[in-house]
Write a protein that holds these residues in place. Structure first.
Motif, PDB file in Angstrom:
ATOM      1  N   TYR A 244     -29.799 -62.458 115.328  1.00  0.00           N
ATOM      2  CA  TYR A 244     -29.223 -61.880 117.046  1.00  0.00           C
ATOM      3  C   TYR A 244     -29.185 -63.028 116.873  1.00  0.00           C
ATOM      4  O   TYR A 244     -29.000 -64.052 116.892  1.00  0.00           O
ATOM      5  CB  TYR A 244     -31.347 -61.528 117.556  1.00  0.00           C
ATOM      6  N   HIS A 245     -28.698 -62.989 118.635  1.00  0.00           N
ATOM      7  CA  HIS A 245     -27.682 -64.117 118.906  1.00  0.00           C
ATOM      8  C   HIS A 245     -28.557 -63.932 120.850  1.00  0.00           C
ATOM      9  O   HIS A 245     -28.993 -63.400 121.262  1.00  0.00           O
ATOM     10  CB  HIS A 245     -26.092 -63.361 120.418  1.00  0.00           C
ATOM     11  N   GLU A 248     -27.556 -62.223 124.014  1.00  0.00           N
ATOM     12  CA  GLU A 248     -27.433 -60.952 124.110  1.00  0.00           C
ATOM     13  C   GLU A 248     -28.828 -60.326 123.898  1.00  0.00           C
ATOM     14  O   GLU A 248     -29.161 -59.295 124.580  1.00  0.00           O
ATOM     15  CB  GLU A 248     -26.343 -60.543 123.101  1.00  0.00           C
ATOM     16  N   THR A 283     -31.273 -69.850 123.554  1.00  0.00           N
ATOM     17  CA  THR A 283     -30.020 -70.185 123.166  1.00  0.00           C
ATOM     18  C   THR A 283     -29.392 -72.130 123.116  1.00  0.00           C
ATOM     19  O   THR A 283     -30.066 -72.657 123.599  1.00  0.00           O
ATOM     20  CB  THR A 283     -29.950 -69.467 124.515  1.00  0.00           C
ATOM     21  N   THR A 288     -26.942 -71.552 114.307  1.00  0.00           N
ATOM     22  CA  THR A 288     -25.466 -70.455 114.057  1.00  0.00           C
ATOM     23  C   THR A 288     -25.145 -69.191 113.037  1.00  0.00           C
ATOM     24  O   THR A 288     -24.952 -69.480 111.712  1.00  0.00           O
ATOM     25  CB  THR A 288     -24.437 -70.983 114.280  1.00  0.00           C
ATOM     26  N   THR A 289     -25.048 -68.054 113.171  1.00  0.00           N
ATOM     27  CA  THR A 289     -24.970 -67.337 112.062  1.00  0.00           C
ATOM     28  C   THR A 289     -23.686 -66.448 111.884  1.00  0.00           C
ATOM     29  O   THR A 289     -22.904 -66.977 112.798  1.00  0.00           O
ATOM     30  CB  THR A 289     -25.836 -66.020 112.671  1.00  0.00           C
ATOM     31  N   ASP A 291     -22.737 -64.057 112.455  1.00  0.00           N
ATOM     32  CA  ASP A 291     -21.938 -63.229 113.462  1.00  0.00           C
ATOM     33  C   ASP A 291     -22.302 -63.870 114.836  1.00  0.00           C
ATOM     34  O   ASP A 291     -22.021 -63.654 116.255  1.00  0.00           O
ATOM     35  CB  ASP A 291     -23.171 -61.493 113.932  1.00  0.00           C
ATOM     36  N   THR A 292     -22.625 -65.110 115.426  1.00  0.00           N
ATOM     37  CA  THR A 292     -22.667 -65.633 116.741  1.00  0.00           C
ATOM     38  C   THR A 292     -21.367 -65.906 116.795  1.00  0.00           C
ATOM     39  O   THR A 292     -20.274 -66.641 116.189  1.00  0.00           O
ATOM     40  CB  THR A 292     -23.702 -66.799 116.284  1.00  0.00           C
ATOM     41  N   THR A 293     -20.690 -64.955 118.727  1.00  0.00           N
ATOM     42  CA  THR A 293     -19.866 -65.704 118.606  1.00  0.00           C
ATOM     43  C   THR A 293     -19.726 -66.996 119.399  1.00  0.00           C
ATOM     44  O   THR A 293     -20.733 -67.929 119.760  1.00  0.00           O
ATOM     45  CB  THR A 293     -19.720 -64.907 120.225  1.00  0.00           C
ATOM     46  N   GLU A 296     -21.922 -68.242 122.898  1.00  0.00           N
ATOM     47  CA  GLU A 296     -22.919 -68.098 123.276  1.00  0.00           C
ATOM     48  C   GLU A 296     -23.816 -69.649 123.117  1.00  0.00           C
ATOM     49  O   GLU A 296     -23.180 -70.558 122.412  1.00  0.00           O
ATOM     50  CB  GLU A 296     -23.917 -67.449 121.706  1.00  0.00           C
TER      51      GLU A 296
END
Length: 621
Positions: A244-245, A248, A283, A288-289, A291-293, A296
């Motif tokens: 997850y982020h 988000e 946050t 960082t994964t 998927d992380t934008t 973020e």
């Protein structure tokens, strides 16, 4: 297939995947899709090297390719057919390429071409879709088609694809259960294939995405209960799989709380909001994964905006919980009913007794330390409806804390509408707290605070651009003055001989209430200053209430001048008559103001007699 060509195919495929992952902003400004087009060219080369799938020499669509005709679209159980042998393996590898071409075309906004490739992928895999090698790819292709049709606003088609994915996942887990092959593994040598744990993680992530998209589809279809269930499940799974982020996730949890608030499920709403606070605090702090934008944690403005949005959800929680308690305990004139208060206390005891069993049924977020952190936030605020001033004050202070937090971002310069809504919520918190207060002087001070925060907004707002908001505030300020006047009259009634100061204060509050009700009513007039013969449905009740209160206000003006008092009674009668006459002409209006209409009829009957007696008395003196 010869080793040299197969090595070349694998190399081109991995290069295509790498190019597909390049973020758009890293491309030249005039060629935002440059990396996508390069990836597409490589995928097309791989497709050519693979050659046509043996069972798909003729790629014309078959009769069962249309949605709803094949059992894939209906979500019917699939039969297990393993993708074994060169024919099956060729079809599966070709399907992987079609899938990536489909996603590539969607990414470059070529939806029709994207759909065509994804449908080809499904057709190639159809009979193998329940197999260990193909189930993940098949679900991902259907998920992408679900998103595509959702973007076209063909929601039922999107629903069919996504529900089919959900059914296939459930069937696979029930009948087979072992982590399936990830689509990328079809182009990896045996020694580089993924471990079982990584396969499981990726497959569960695919299913989580499926639930997330279904939640959005159900929301669009106004199936709110189902949408909330899928949203809650998605959020829970994201935490379980650490996918997850934080920003988000927190916003989605806070948004979900609003559904529970509307359903009066305050315990679940508090849990969502407490979890949102805890996760939002991560946050910029978690690893960082893939998927992380980059947005973020890197954009302070977005961070502060999201923080403000979560704060606004907390405000609604505190306010609605207090208002719900007020509705449960007030009598027919809006004052505290002691019998209803005792009733609520009895209900609260029952709620507390059932808390443990209710909690077990609710979907809980997190385990271990995360669960403890969420519980620590929950303990700071009650989910039970307040039954007295002290309990209400605790909720008020929590709500006010979040008002200040929300206003840090939603300032009048740049966020006019949002800022005003936050101020209106702040006013509403004071208004509902006043209901619980027994000291009338302190209640007056609470209404005074409301006026102090609302009146400046009327000065700042251009009525031409903010007509509806202006009306709301005018009506609310008028009502605050009206309530203060009633409280001052009640205080004066308890005094043996009210002094001139309190009489002057009552008249001053009366005058201010009249001013703002009149401003509200004048805003309904047409450009020629004519009051409408037919009042719009959206403002009917407030307009009728304003007329009723204006009538009552004129009757409450304290004056020693008999002539002035007679004039005030005549003006009061005029407004009462307006309400009665309007409801006779427009019967649908009567149900909007049943109580006020009955009182107006009574006053229309009584006031002429009272005025006549007054005239007689004046002539005698």
């Amino acid at each position: 297939m010869a080793d040299a060509p197969w090595a070349e195919i694998r190399e081109k495929f991995q290069a295509a995947l790498a190019l597909s992952r390049v973020e758009l902003h890293k491309n030249p400004e005039k060629e935002p899709y440059k990396s996508k087009y390069s990836a597409r060219a490589l995928l097309e080369e791989v497709k050519a090297l693979l050659g046509p799938a043996p069972e798909d020499e003729d790629e014309r669509p078959q009769a069962d390719d249309s949605l709803g005709a094949g059992d894939h679209a209906l979500g019917l159980p699939a039969e297990l057919v393993e993708a074994e042998g060169p024919v099956a393996q060729g079809a599966v590898r070709r399907a992987v390429i079609e899938f990536h071409l489909g996603v590539n075309h969607i990414d470059t906004e070529e939806l029709s071409a994207g759909e065509e490739h994804l449908v080809k992928c499904l057709r190639l895999l159809r009979k193998y879709r329940l197999s260990h090698d193909c189930v993940s790819l098949y679900i991902q292709a259907q998920n992408n088609l679900g998103i595509l049709w959702s973007e076209r606003e063909e929601i039922e088609t999107a629903q069919a694809y996504l529900e089919s994915s959900e059914a296939l996942y459930n069937q696979y887990m029930k009948e087979i259960g072992s982590p399936p092959l990830d689509p990328t593994e079809h182009f990896l040598p045996e020694e580089e294939k993924l471990a079982e744990q990584e396969r499981s993680k990726r497959f569960e992530k695919v299913y989580t995405h499926n639930l997330y998209y279904l939640a959005q589809v159900y929301q669009h279809m106004e199936m709110f209960e189902k949408a909330a269930h899928y949203c809650h499940s998605t959020l829970k799974r994201q935490l379980e799989h650490n996918a997850y982020h934080p920003m988000e996730w927190a916003i989605n949890a806070a948004t979900l709380s609003q559904f529970y608030i509307n359903k009066q499920c305050f315990m679940e709403a508090r849990h969502c909001l407490s979890a949102a606070n805890v996760i939002f605090g991560q946050t910029g702090k978690i690893r960082t994964t893939e998927d992380t934008t980059e947005a973020e944690g890197d954009v302070p403005e977005l961070y502060h905006q999201r923080k403000g949005e979560i704060a606004r959800c907390w405000i609604k929680y505190c306010l609605t919980l207090m208002q719900n308690a007020q509705l449960s305990m007030q009598d027919n004139i809006g004052e505290l009913d002691l019998d209803k208060q005792s009733e609520l206390r009895g209900l609260r005891k029952k709620e507390l007794d059932e808390e443990e069993s209710v909690r077990k049924k609710a979907v809980q977020f997190g385990t271990g330390e995360l669960c403890d952190a969420i519980s620590a936030v929950e303990e700071k605020v009650s989910y039970l409806r307040p039954s007295d001033f002290e309990e209400a004050r605790e909720l008020f202070l929590m709500g006010q804390h979040y008002v200040f937090e929300a206003k840090e971002f939603f300032q009048i310069d740049g966020y006019v509408t949002d800022h005003i809504e936050v101020v209106q919520d702040h006013s509403a918190l004071f208004k509902v707290l006043a209901f619980f207060e027994t000291d009338m002087e302190r209640r007056c001070k609470m209404h005074k605070r409301r006026i102090a925060m609302l009146e400046p907004l009327i000065v700042d707002l251009n009525p031409q651009y903010y007509l509806l908001v202006n009306r709301q505030i005018q009506f609310e300020v008028a009502h605050a003055y009206y309530d203060m006047m009633d409280l001052k009259i009640a205080i004066a009634d308890k005094l043996r001989d009210p002094d001139s100061h309190i009489v002057k204060k009552i008249n001053s509050l009366n005058k201010s209430a009249l001013k703002y009700y009149q401003l509200f009513l004048d805003s309904l007039r047409d450009p020629n200053k004519v009051f409408p013969e037919h009042i719009g449905e959206d403002v009917l009740r407030p307009a009728m209430l304003a007329k009723f209160r204006v009538a009552r206000l004129y009757g409450k003006i304290i004056t020693a001048d008999p002539k002035k008092e007679l004039e005030n009674l005549a003006t009061s009668l005029e407004h009462y008559k307006f309400i009665v006459d309007y409801c006779e002409k427009h019967p649908e209006a009567a149900q909007e103001i049943e109580v006020e209409l009955e009182l107006s009829k009574e006053m229309v009957s009584l006031l002429p007699t009272k005025m006549e007696r007054f005239r007689t008395k004046m002539s005698l003196t």
